[in-house]
Design an enzyme around this catalytic site. Structure first.
Site, short mmCIF file in Angstrom:
data_model
loop_
_atom_site.label_atom_id
_atom_site.label_comp_id
_atom_site.label_asym_id
_atom_site.label_seq_id
_atom_site.Cartn_x
_atom_site.Cartn_y
_atom_site.Cartn_z
CB CYS A 82 -9.85 16.89 -44.46
SG CYS A 82 -9.43 16.98 -42.73
CB CYS A 161 -11.46 14.45 -35.70
SG CYS A 161 -10.75 15.65 -36.84
CE1 TYR A 313 -10.81 44.67 -40.12
CE2 TYR A 313 -8.56 45.42 -40.44
CZ TYR A 313 -9.89 45.47 -40.78
OH TYR A 313 -10.31 46.31 -41.78
CD GLU A 334 -12.04 41.79 -32.70
OE1 GLU A 334 -11.11 41.52 -33.47
OE2 GLU A 334 -13.21 41.43 -32.89
CG ASP A 383 -4.89 38.43 -38.42
OD1 ASP A 383 -5.23 37.90 -39.50
OD2 ASP A 383 -4.72 37.77 -37.38
CB CYS A 410 -7.53 33.96 -43.27
SG CYS A 410 -8.92 35.07 -43.12
N1 SAH Z 1 -5.14 38.27 -34.66
C1 SAH Z 1 -6.40 37.95 -34.03
C2 SAH Z 1 -7.39 37.29 -34.96
C3 SAH Z 1 -7.85 38.14 -36.11
S1 SAH Z 1 -9.24 37.42 -36.93
C4 SAH Z 1 -6.15 37.03 -32.84
O1 SAH Z 1 -5.16 36.35 -32.80
O2 SAH Z 1 -7.01 36.98 -31.96
C5 SAH Z 1 -10.07 38.87 -37.50
C6 SAH Z 1 -10.74 39.66 -36.39
O3 SAH Z 1 -11.30 40.82 -36.98
C7 SAH Z 1 -11.88 38.96 -35.70
O4 SAH Z 1 -11.59 38.94 -34.32
C8 SAH Z 1 -13.10 39.83 -36.00
O5 SAH Z 1 -14.00 39.91 -34.92
C9 SAH Z 1 -12.48 41.18 -36.26
N2 SAH Z 1 -13.22 42.12 -37.10
C10 SAH Z 1 -14.06 41.88 -38.12
N3 SAH Z 1 -14.43 43.02 -38.71
C11 SAH Z 1 -13.82 44.03 -38.06
C12 SAH Z 1 -13.80 45.45 -38.21
N4 SAH Z 1 -14.50 46.05 -39.16
N5 SAH Z 1 -13.04 46.17 -37.37
C13 SAH Z 1 -12.32 45.57 -36.39
N6 SAH Z 1 -12.31 44.24 -36.20
C14 SAH Z 1 -13.04 43.47 -37.01
#
Ligand code: SAH
Length: 477
Positions: A82, A161, A313, A334, A383, A410
């Site tokens: 943290c 924690c 993603y 993904e 995402d 993020c």
């Molecule tokens: N919304 C998702 C989390 C997204 S985190 C959930 O709730 O599960 C970002 C994601 O992008 C990760 O799962 C990662 O594995 C994926 N990722 C990373 N690079 C990527 C790419 N080039 N194409 C597709 N997915 C990818």
């Protein structure tokens, strides 16, 4: 005044860096001081110096900032997990919003985007549903578990924690008890000897179900029935297993999993969507805030039931399944195959048959589907990980020309970069809203709605008399 290494000096903290360090200036020279808070006057000790900036250690707070509070965790500074424990929750939220705002302005060149108020937590403690504790021995040879001290593998014995659930501490005590009674040794990194490496604990916040997975440096967990017996005394204990990891590695979980008790998974809900979570599954660690963040993404998607939506993603499909409740069809993409296995499983579990998932890179799957199968999108949700979207992916989005793009991020620096590019190619940022998923840390999530600018809509009107089926996605709007 010339400050040399190990000198102590007094400085006012005027700002905060992105990683949560206090920033002070003396004669134009910039000091980064961890654990100092904007508004503090502190005494600090010079540790490492570069030409125009240096790092100093906080020695004493001379005048505390209005935003300063006493860290609730006794090992906050040693642990380093943290970064903002000395800041009131309210001021953390301001810090986070500022960070996003500044990045959008500096990197993206955005000056007047409507910012909606950040979504903070009602209860900023004990929000994590997952924790992983390393095991080892202290100097007296006693078994300890807790956290690695920042950037090291020294274990700070801290079983409670404050970000994790209250059960963690008692579960760890039971595991230690089992180890002592059955002569099961903790793992030692230097010698690669000993058995118990880590314990992974998860809790379904809505269901109350608990999962324990012990990670071992061996093939078998001796007297495992004794461990099961102890752990089954906990209300909600649903799944107990061990994971085999005999490698010399920092990776916690091994690939092989042995089930000791229960179905091998726990169940939890985000909103109305049900998830099956195994020790190896990814699952959002703060389900309460995830519901708010993804709920906002869903709201921004503006679905009425007839839309085709892409969720790029998509991970285990958390957003996809949220969207599927309101869309005609959702496609998720993904890169991690296991995540897609979970996503498909979760879609089935929820009886959602209007979702389809692809394994692959978003920047490859999307163009390929677009070119080969003429797929289109009314809305695209992304995402991405910290590095943001691939340029090829953004280009395809622009070509597919969805009415709306919802960007969940993020990392506000890459968000700013990507928004800038989308805005140069016909999109407009309508609103931005931050969400705090990781209180007391510097992390912040942002959701952003982009709409296609009007010229494109005009284009649709002109072309509508042509047989729609012959048009590519871009031409359709
Ligand atoms: N919304 C998702 C989390 C997204 S985190 C959930 O709730 O599960 C970002 C994601 O992008 C990760 O799962 C990662 O594995 C994926 N990722 C990373 N690079 C990527 C790419 N080039 N194409 C597709 N997915 C990818």
């Amino acid at each position: 005044m010339e400050i040399k290494k190990n000198d102590c000096f007094t400085v006012s903290i005027e700002d905060m860096s992105e990683d949560g360090s206090g920033i002070g200036k003396l004669d134009g020279y910039i000091w980064f001081i961890k654990d100092a808070v904007k508004g503090d006057v502190v005494e600090a000790k010079a540790m490492k110096m570069k030409k125009s900036y240096g790092f100093a250690r906080l020695m004493r707070v001379i005048t505390p900032s209005q935003d300063r509070i006493e860290p609730a965790c006794p090992v906050a500074r040693q642990c380093g997990g943290c970064q903002l424990q000395a800041m009131s929750y309210e001021s953390q939220l301001k810090f986070k919003e500022n960070k996003v705002y500044n990045n959008l302005r500096r990197i993206g060149g955005f000056t007047d985007i409507p910012f909606l108020p950040i979504m903070g937590m009602d209860e900023p403690w004990r929000y994590r549903n997952k924790a992983q504790f390393p095991f080892g021995r202290n100097k007296n040879g006693e078994i300890v578990t807790g956290f690695y001290a920042g950037r090291t593998h020294d274990i700070i014995p801290q079983e409670d924690c404050l970000l994790g659930v209250e059960e963690n501490k008692k579960i760890l005590e039971s595991i230690k008890e089992y180890m002592i009674e059955n002569h099961v040794a903790p793992y030692e990194e230097e010698t690669h000897q000993g058995l118990i490496r880590h314990a992974l604990i998860r809790k379904g916040f809505k269901t109350g179900e608990l999962m324990v997975c012990v990670i071992i440096n061996g093939k078998k967990l001796p007297h495992s029935e004794k461990l099961v017996e102890k752990l089954c005394r906990f209300d909600g204990m649903t799944s107990i297993s061990y994971s085999i990891n005999t490698d010399k590695t920092n990776v916690i979980l091994g690939k092989e999993l042995v089930n000791l008790y229960g179905p091998g998974y726990i169940t939890d809900y985000i909103g109305d969507v049900k998830y099956r979570i195994s020790p190896l599954s990814f699952y959002q660690v703060n389900p309460v805030q995830t519901e708010k963040l993804y709920g906002t993404a869903l709201e921004y998607a503006g679905l009425t039931g007839g839309e085709v939506v892409w969720d790029l993603y998509c991970g285990i499909g958390t957003i996809s399944l949220f969207l599927a409740q309101k869309a005609k069809k959702v496609y998720g993409v993904e890169i991690v195959p296991q995540a897609i296995d979970d996503a498909r499983e979760n879609a089935k579990l929820n009886g959602l048959d209007n979702v389809e998932f692809f394994v692959g890179k978003a920047e490859e799957v999307l163009p390929e589907q677009y070119e080969k199968n003429k797929v289109y999108a009314d809305v695209i949700v992304v995402d991405p990980p910290r590095k943001g979207c691939d340029e090829q992916c953004l280009n395809t989005i622009v070509t597919m020309a969805p009415k709306r793009v919802v960007y969940v991020s993020c990392d506000s620096a890459t968000l700013a970069r990507d928004l800038k590019m989308l805005c140069e190619k016909g999109y407009e940022v309508e609103k931005v809203r931050c969400c705090d998923m990781f209180g007391w840390t510097t992390h912040v999530e942002t959701v952003c709605l982009l709409s296609k600018l009007h010229e494109a809509k005009h284009h649709v009107n002109v072309r509508l008399d042509v047989d729609e089926m012959d048009l590519t996605a871009a031409e359709r709007r």
